[in-house]
Design a protein around this motif. Structure first.
Motif, mmCIF file in Angstrom:
data_model
loop_
_atom_site.group_PDB
_atom_site.id
_atom_site.type_symbol
_atom_site.label_atom_id
_atom_site.label_comp_id
_atom_site.label_asym_id
_atom_site.label_seq_id
_atom_site.Cartn_x
_atom_site.Cartn_y
_atom_site.Cartn_z
ATOM 1 N N UNK A 141 14.584 3.415 29.186
ATOM 2 C CA UNK A 141 14.910 1.989 29.175
ATOM 3 C C UNK A 141 14.635 1.443 27.783
ATOM 4 N N UNK A 142 15.645 0.824 27.191
ATOM 5 C CA UNK A 142 15.473 0.180 25.892
ATOM 6 C C UNK A 142 15.074 -1.274 26.109
ATOM 7 N N UNK A 143 14.042 -1.700 25.391
ATOM 8 C CA UNK A 143 13.589 -3.088 25.486
ATOM 9 C C UNK A 143 12.921 -3.462 24.166
ATOM 10 N N UNK A 144 12.413 -4.693 24.098
ATOM 11 C CA UNK A 144 11.948 -5.227 22.821
ATOM 12 C C UNK A 144 10.626 -5.979 23.003
ATOM 13 N N UNK A 145 9.817 -5.977 21.935
ATOM 14 C CA UNK A 145 8.631 -6.828 21.903
ATOM 15 C C UNK A 145 8.730 -7.749 20.702
ATOM 16 N N UNK A 146 8.343 -8.997 20.920
ATOM 17 C CA UNK A 146 8.427 -10.011 19.869
ATOM 18 C C UNK A 146 7.022 -10.467 19.497
ATOM 19 N N UNK A 147 6.794 -10.608 18.189
ATOM 20 C CA UNK A 147 5.507 -11.023 17.643
ATOM 21 C C UNK A 147 5.752 -12.238 16.760
ATOM 22 N N UNK A 148 5.226 -13.388 17.172
ATOM 23 C CA UNK A 148 5.482 -14.613 16.432
ATOM 24 C C UNK A 148 4.212 -15.254 15.901
ATOM 25 N N UNK A 149 4.383 -16.153 14.911
ATOM 26 C CA UNK A 149 3.301 -16.913 14.266
ATOM 27 C C UNK A 149 2.479 -16.018 13.330
ATOM 28 N N UNK A 150 3.172 -15.162 12.616
ATOM 29 C CA UNK A 150 2.526 -14.209 11.710
ATOM 30 C C UNK A 150 2.341 -14.811 10.318
ATOM 31 N N UNK A 151 1.562 -14.130 9.491
ATOM 32 C CA UNK A 151 1.456 -14.488 8.075
ATOM 33 C C UNK A 151 2.748 -14.082 7.373
ATOM 34 N N UNK A 152 3.139 -14.830 6.356
ATOM 35 C CA UNK A 152 4.424 -14.581 5.698
ATOM 36 C C UNK A 152 4.471 -13.202 5.057
ATOM 37 N N UNK A 153 3.339 -12.701 4.557
ATOM 38 C CA UNK A 153 3.374 -11.374 3.927
ATOM 39 C C UNK A 153 3.524 -10.245 4.941
ATOM 40 N N UNK A 154 3.472 -10.573 6.230
ATOM 41 C CA UNK A 154 3.720 -9.560 7.256
ATOM 42 C C UNK A 154 5.167 -9.071 7.233
ATOM 43 N N UNK A 155 6.051 -9.870 6.649
ATOM 44 C CA UNK A 155 7.462 -9.485 6.580
ATOM 45 C C UNK A 155 7.767 -8.624 5.351
ATOM 46 N N UNK A 156 6.818 -8.544 4.425
ATOM 47 C CA UNK A 156 7.037 -7.763 3.199
ATOM 48 C C UNK A 156 7.084 -6.270 3.514
ATOM 49 N N UNK A 157 8.030 -5.583 2.929
ATOM 50 C CA UNK A 157 8.139 -4.135 3.109
ATOM 51 C C UNK A 157 8.796 -3.703 4.403
ATOM 52 N N UNK A 158 9.197 -4.659 5.227
ATOM 53 C CA UNK A 158 9.886 -4.288 6.464
ATOM 54 C C UNK A 158 11.346 -3.957 6.199
ATOM 55 N N UNK A 159 11.920 -3.142 7.062
ATOM 56 C CA UNK A 159 13.356 -2.883 7.042
ATOM 57 C C UNK A 159 13.785 -2.472 8.445
ATOM 58 N N UNK A 160 15.023 -2.695 8.755
ATOM 59 C CA UNK A 160 15.540 -2.355 10.072
ATOM 60 C C UNK A 160 15.392 -0.856 10.291
ATOM 61 N N UNK A 161 14.803 -0.488 11.409
ATOM 62 C CA UNK A 161 14.605 0.925 11.728
ATOM 63 C C UNK A 161 13.260 1.479 11.317
ATOM 64 N N UNK A 162 12.441 0.706 10.603
ATOM 65 C CA UNK A 162 11.121 1.201 10.208
ATOM 66 C C UNK A 162 10.319 1.560 11.452
#
Length: 229
Positions: A141-162
């Motif tokens: 089963x494919x599903x998703x988890x969402x994480x909100x209200x993070x620090x802005x630097x949490x998005x640094x270095x991310x890429x789709x498929x990491x």
């Protein structure tokens, strides 16, 4: 219980803690932010400072570090936010995830293997601020988890498929100026069908939408098992 919820329930028999692993399980205490909580009647809970003061009082009374809860809570927390109370649409005030209220900068830990589906800074007042969505496969089963209200630097270095593995540090929690005017916390939500969304998905719904969202966003505690005896 639907197929996804059954898969989540079978994943682990032990509680799963998705914040800094050095914080004891005994430091997690339940929190009621529903509109039915008499302690909130005279408080402007929409003010992040007032909200934080109330949360601090609960943590002090219960000798905790992290306050958690909120799945399907009907809240007054969104009363000052236009996107939730527009006169042209039904009021959205039913919360679809679990919130973990604790200090900004607290580490967010990945609860099960997954990969980055999408990420975005949802910086409209009342939204998630920096947000990460992971994609998982469990029992086919494919599903998703969402994480909100993070620090802005949490998005640094991310890429789709990491790829992220269980126990990896995914992010840290943001401050009110970054998480768009909330006391610091993690919004954690499980989603079966993202309905084409990327980096975002409704975390609060109107009462008339509840039957759909209860199925599409099962109780995260079916997976986490916090406070389950």
């Amino acid at each position: 219980m639907n197929t996804l919820a059954l898969a989540l329930k079978s994943y682990s028999t032990e509680p799963i803690y998705i914040l800094d692993s050095t914080i004891s399980s005994e430091a997690y205490v339940p929190l009621d932010l529903s509109k039915h909580n008499d302690d909130l009647i005279d408080l402007d809970i929409t003010d992040h400072a007032v909200c934080q003061t109330y949360i601090d009082s609960v943590l002090k009374t219960k000798q905790g570090v992290i306050a958690y809860g909120g799945y399907l809570e009907q809240r007054n927390l969104y009363n000052d936010k236009e996107g939730f109370t527009s006169t042209s649409k039904p009021v959205r005030n039913i919360h679809l995830g679990i919130d973990f209220w604790c200090d900004a900068g607290t580490k967010v830990i990945v609860p099960l293997d997954g990969k980055v589906h999408s990420f975005k800074n949802n910086n409209t007042i009342g939204d998630y601020g920096p947000t990460i969505i992971l994609e998982h496969v469990l029992n086919d089963i494919t599903f998703y988890t969402l994480y909100g209200h993070l620090a802005i630097d949490s998005l640094s270095g991310l890429y789709i498929g990491k790829i992220f593995k269980v126990g990896d540090v995914l992010a840290t929690l943001g401050t009110p100026d970054i998480n768009v005017n909330y006391a610091p916390h993690l919004h954690f939500q499980i989603i079966y069908d993202l309905e084409g969304n990327e980096g975002d998905y409704p975390g609060v719904c109107a009462e008339g939408q509840l039957s759909f969202y209860k199925e599409n966003c099962p109780d995260p505690n079916v997976l986490l098992k916090l406070g389950v005896v």
